[in-house]
Design an enzyme around this catalytic site. Structure first.
Site, PDB file in Angstrom:
ATOM      1  N   ASP A 201      -1.524   5.987   0.013  1.00  0.00           N
ATOM      2  CA  ASP A 201      -1.788   4.569   0.267  1.00  0.00           C
ATOM      3  C   ASP A 201      -2.939   4.453   1.269  1.00  0.00           C
ATOM      4  O   ASP A 201      -2.799   4.790   2.444  1.00  0.00           O
ATOM      5  CB  ASP A 201      -0.520   3.904   0.829  1.00  0.00           C
ATOM      6  N   ASP A 204      -2.385   2.258   4.476  1.00  0.00           N
ATOM      7  CA  ASP A 204      -1.479   2.891   5.440  1.00  0.00           C
ATOM      8  C   ASP A 204      -2.161   4.058   6.144  1.00  0.00           C
ATOM      9  O   ASP A 204      -1.956   4.285   7.341  1.00  0.00           O
ATOM     10  CB  ASP A 204      -0.209   3.385   4.724  1.00  0.00           C
TER      11      ASP A 204
HETATM   12  C1  PRP Z   1      -4.771  -1.173  -2.492  1.00  0.00           C
HETATM   13  C2  PRP Z   1      -6.249  -0.870  -2.550  1.00  0.00           C
HETATM   14  C3  PRP Z   1      -6.747  -1.852  -3.571  1.00  0.00           C
HETATM   15  C4  PRP Z   1      -5.590  -1.943  -4.521  1.00  0.00           C
HETATM   16  C5  PRP Z   1      -5.905  -1.142  -5.742  1.00  0.00           C
HETATM   17  O1  PRP Z   1      -4.524  -2.276  -1.712  1.00  0.00           O
HETATM   18  O2  PRP Z   1      -6.880  -0.972  -1.304  1.00  0.00           O
HETATM   19  O3  PRP Z   1      -7.071  -3.116  -3.039  1.00  0.00           O
HETATM   20  O4  PRP Z   1      -4.444  -1.385  -3.867  1.00  0.00           O
HETATM   21  O5  PRP Z   1      -4.926  -1.311  -6.700  1.00  0.00           O
HETATM   22  P1  PRP Z   1      -5.223  -2.009  -8.097  1.00  0.00           P
HETATM   23  O6  PRP Z   1      -6.504  -1.458  -8.599  1.00  0.00           O
HETATM   24  O7  PRP Z   1      -4.039  -1.607  -8.938  1.00  0.00           O
HETATM   25  O8  PRP Z   1      -5.275  -3.498  -7.884  1.00  0.00           O
HETATM   26  P2  PRP Z   1      -3.016  -2.785  -1.419  1.00  0.00           P
HETATM   27  O9  PRP Z   1      -2.608  -3.786  -2.448  1.00  0.00           O
HETATM   28  O10 PRP Z   1      -2.127  -1.611  -1.230  1.00  0.00           O
HETATM   29  O11 PRP Z   1      -3.160  -3.623  -0.102  1.00  0.00           O
HETATM   30  P3  PRP Z   1      -3.631  -3.180   1.374  1.00  0.00           P
HETATM   31  O12 PRP Z   1      -5.095  -2.920   1.292  1.00  0.00           O
HETATM   32  O13 PRP Z   1      -3.315  -4.388   2.151  1.00  0.00           O
HETATM   33  O14 PRP Z   1      -2.860  -1.965   1.797  1.00  0.00           O
HETATM   34  N1  URA Z   2      -3.564   1.629  -3.674  1.00  0.00           N
HETATM   35  C1  URA Z   2      -3.606   2.707  -2.840  1.00  0.00           C
HETATM   36  O1  URA Z   2      -3.747   2.547  -1.625  1.00  0.00           O
HETATM   37  N2  URA Z   2      -3.493   3.931  -3.381  1.00  0.00           N
HETATM   38  C2  URA Z   2      -3.344   4.131  -4.693  1.00  0.00           C
HETATM   39  O2  URA Z   2      -3.249   5.294  -5.129  1.00  0.00           O
HETATM   40  C3  URA Z   2      -3.287   3.005  -5.548  1.00  0.00           C
HETATM   41  C4  URA Z   2      -3.418   1.769  -4.996  1.00  0.00           C
END
Ligand code: PRP
Ligand code: URA
Length: 210
Positions: A201, A204
């Site tokens: 993630d 995180d």
């Molecule tokens: C993550 C990442 C993208 C998204 C990608 O963000 O930074 O924005 O997931 O996934 P997708 O292509 O399936 O849409 P997240 O939603 O985890 O939020 P965050 O940045 O607040 O942790």
């Molecule tokens: N968002 C993340 O941060 N990691 C992944 O692998 C997919 C979506």
């Protein structure tokens, strides 16, 4: 002009990405590496910006030089993980503006949920670089770019660290006019929509929230 999809094979980017992926890499190192890779990617993604000829007086004569032809730029991170790339991008283009798009992926549907959008007022005059570390299903990038397009920027490019083939294809299909730059293209998405092998993630790991 044909749209570009660039998967970087530069040794410096590949080296830094390999450390970034490592589960043992600390939050501090992870943050620094994200910015370093973002800077290297910005270098390449700005390669086609127009320049103009200028003459410069040096201590020894007149040099025929080139300078950027007054194009305005904006970096738009997709919150929150996209924030991790912004300092690296700005290190190369310090005068660029920064917009923000707030989206998170609903953990069950994997669909993006919007919660914020603030873009530079003069976005119509700007080349926009949307930045996010991960392109997984593609939902977040597609939605963010659709929102930005409503404001008619001059152009849009998308920069990410790691893409899944599924997300890359979805983004290519949804926005055929957007150039895409990825530091790595991975194997597949797992049942939770995470990129495999990926880096986990991204939000995180950048912010140390897990
Ligand atoms: C993550 C990442 C993208 C998204 C990608 O963000 O930074 O924005 O997931 O996934 P997708 O292509 O399936 O849409 P997240 O939603 O985890 O939020 P965050 O940045 O607040 O942790
Ligand atoms: N968002 C993340 O941060 N990691 C992944 O692998 C997919 C979506």
């Amino acid at each position: 002009m044909d749209r570009k999809v660039v998967i970087f094979d530069h040794p410096l980017i590949q080296h830094k990405l390999s450390i970034l992926r490592n589960v043992e890499t600390s939050t501090k190192d992870f943050r620094e590496l994200v910015n370093e890779i973002a800077m290297l990617m910005t270098f390449e993604a700005t390669r086609d910006l127009p320049t103009e000829a200028v003459k410069v007086q040096t201590p020894c004569g007149i040099a025929d030089c080139k300078q950027m032809a007054g194009r305005k730029m904006a970096f738009v991170p997709i919150l929150r993980a996209g924030l991790g790339l912004v300092d690296g991008c700005l290190r190369l283009v310090p005068s660029a503006r920064v917009g923000h798009i707030g989206l998170y992926r609903d953990e069950t549907t994997l669909k993006p949920v919007e919660y914020y959008c603030k873009l530079p007022k003069d976005i119509e005059e700007r080349d926009v670089f949307v930045v996010d570390p991960m392109l997984a299903t593609g939902g977040s990038a597609i939605d963010a770019i659709s929102q930005i397009k409503l404001r008619n920027p001059r152009s849009i490019k998308f920069l990410c660290l790691i893409a899944a083939p599924e997300g890359l294809k979805a983004l290519e299909d949804a926005h055929p006019d957007v150039d895409i730059y990825c530091a790595g293209l991975d194997d597949h998405l797992n049942e939770n929509g995470y990129i495999v092998p990926g880096l986990g993630d991204a939000g995180d790991r950048i912010f140390g929230t897990k």
